[in-house]
Design an enzyme around this catalytic site. Structure first.
Site, short mmCIF file in Angstrom:
data_model
loop_
_atom_site.label_atom_id
_atom_site.label_comp_id
_atom_site.label_asym_id
_atom_site.label_seq_id
_atom_site.Cartn_x
_atom_site.Cartn_y
_atom_site.Cartn_z
CG ASP A 148 -30.30 -103.67 -63.48
OD1 ASP A 148 -29.87 -102.69 -64.10
OD2 ASP A 148 -29.64 -104.71 -63.30
CB VAL A 175 -29.66 -102.23 -67.32
CG1 VAL A 175 -30.57 -101.49 -68.31
CG2 VAL A 175 -29.07 -103.46 -67.99
CG ASP A 176 -31.86 -99.50 -62.83
OD1 ASP A 176 -32.75 -98.91 -63.47
OD2 ASP A 176 -32.08 -100.47 -62.11
CB ILE A 177 -25.40 -97.80 -63.26
CG1 ILE A 177 -25.73 -98.10 -61.79
CG2 ILE A 177 -24.15 -96.93 -63.37
CD1 ILE A 177 -24.75 -99.02 -61.11
N GLY A 180 -28.83 -94.18 -66.52
CA GLY A 180 -28.66 -92.88 -65.89
C GLY A 180 -27.62 -92.03 -66.59
#
Length: 403
Positions: A148, A175-177, A180
């Site tokens: 991330d 960025v991960d969230i 998702g």
């Protein structure tokens, strides 16, 4: 009984860590059956991303990290070693009876085992296959690993976050969230297309792409003007004021970004004279003279405590909110009223607090919150039901390290 939006949808989840598991958790919350496939013995890497670890019934820490608990509720866990021929056969059997497959292996990895989209499409043409990777399936960086923070840096997110002399990573794995959320939206769109045409499809989702896309108006401002956005710490980029201010005791965040709101703020502060100053009387003027008006406002905000300001600003309908540490977040009456914290019974810890899904439906409410599964908790049931594995066969598979 209310219906469940994604009832009847089966998701085969070969993902781990955060972005893709968040996507499959969203699908699980919405009613899909999500089967999480993990490595025998170790499972998803995030199970050990602690401390902190969940506490057991007696208060002693378990071996399950809070990180894992954040993105795996409402799922079933099955252990399968995909590096073995027998394990590959089991995954194919599950994929043949699934609507969606989600994976986040490095580009090309699953093709080595015959578990790529092209191979599985022959078994199940209706399969929606989502691949989440750092840089996507193509391009010069396709084989690079990434996390991330790297994508926050490369996408430009850090360039617009932080103070003028110090770029800053967003605290959470943003960025991960965001990836998702993009991923779950993409799956829903592909399912809609599949239901209309009978055909599944491949979805290629890159964390770098999603990080850049999330810059939204920051990126658009640059593309239109050619001007590089400047970092302003806790300050906004639109109307002024829109930032954090220190009060006599604690900080708050104030937004009075248009002329009506600024006039209301001036009335609340007893400083209507500011409206007569040509530097401050209009939104455009305040943007041009940002430094001057902020100096004035910083002095004004120091004259009262945070709670005094919040009361008078609310009275004048000026948008403002307190800076909350975590204990204050969950004590906030609005958060409590909205039910954003749920408690579930958990076989490992006995009692587990979880963040609620924020989506509020009228016809298909999110009401079920199953605890994140233990490693391999559902192996026997799922493989028996969907792959025809008997108890005797399961014992042999376990002895050979396949499950």
């Amino acid at each position: 009984m209310p219906s469940i939006a994604l009832a009847g949808v089966r998701v085969l989840d070969l993902s781990r860590i955060l972005a893709a598991p968040l996507a499959t958790q969203m699908l699980a919350d919405l009613g899909a059956e999500v089967i999480k496939v993990e490595r025998p013995g170790t499972g998803d890497d995030s199970r050990t991303y602690g401390p902190p670890f969940a506490a057991g019934p007696e208060g002693d820490p378990t071996d399950t990290a809070a990180f894992y608990l954040s993105c795996n509720r409402n799922k079933q866990s099955v252990t399968v070693n995909h590096a073995t021929d027998e394990g590959q056969a089991l995954i194919r059997a599950l994929a043949a009876r699934s609507d969606v497959l989600v994976e986040n292996f490095r580009a090309g990895t699953l093709a080595k085992y015959g578990l790529d989209h092209e191979s599985l499409r022959e078994l199940n043409p209706r399969l929606v296959y989502l691949s989440v990777t750092g840089f996507g399936q193509s391009g010069p960086y396709a084989q690079r690993p990434g996390y991330d923070g790297i994508f926050q840096a490369m996408s430009g997110m850090m360039s617009v976050s932080g103070h003028p002399d110090e770029p800053m990573k967003v605290g959470v794995s943003m960025v991960d969230i965001l990836t998702g959320l993009y991923a779950s939206t993409a799956v829903l769109a592909a399912l809609r297309h599949r239901d209309a045409t009978g055909e599944g499809q491949f979805i290629d989702l890159s964390l770098l792409d999603c990080g850049l896309a999330s810059l939204s108006h920051f990126a658009m401002n640059y593309l239109v003007s050619g001007e590089v956005p400047q970092r302003r710490g806790n300050g906004g980029y639109g109307g002024v004021p829109s930032q954090a201010f220190q009060c006599k005791d604690k900080p708050l965040f104030l937004v009075a970004g248009n002329d009506k709101q600024f006039a209301a703020f001036c009335a609340a502060a007893g400083r209507s004279d500011l409206l007569q100053d040509p530097r401050f009387g209009t939104t455009s003027a305040r943007i041009v003279h940002r430094a001057e008006i902020l100096t004035v406002l910083e002095e004004i905000m120091l004259t009262r405590t945070r709670d005094e300001w919040l009361a008078v600003l609310d009275e004048h309908d000026v948008p403002a909110g307190p800076f909350n540490e975590m204990p204050e977040v969950f004590a906030d009456p609005q958060i409590q009223h909205r039910g954003m914290l749920v408690d579930v019974d958990d076989p490992v810890s006995g009692h587990l607090p979880l963040l609620a899904n924020p989506i509020r439906f009228t016809a298909t409410p999110v009401e079920s919150y199953g605890p994140p599964p233990g490693l391999g908790e559902h192996t026997a049931e799922v493989l028996g039901r969907l792959a025809g594995v008997t108890e005797g066969q399961l014992a042999g598979l376990r002895a050979r390290g396949v499950v």
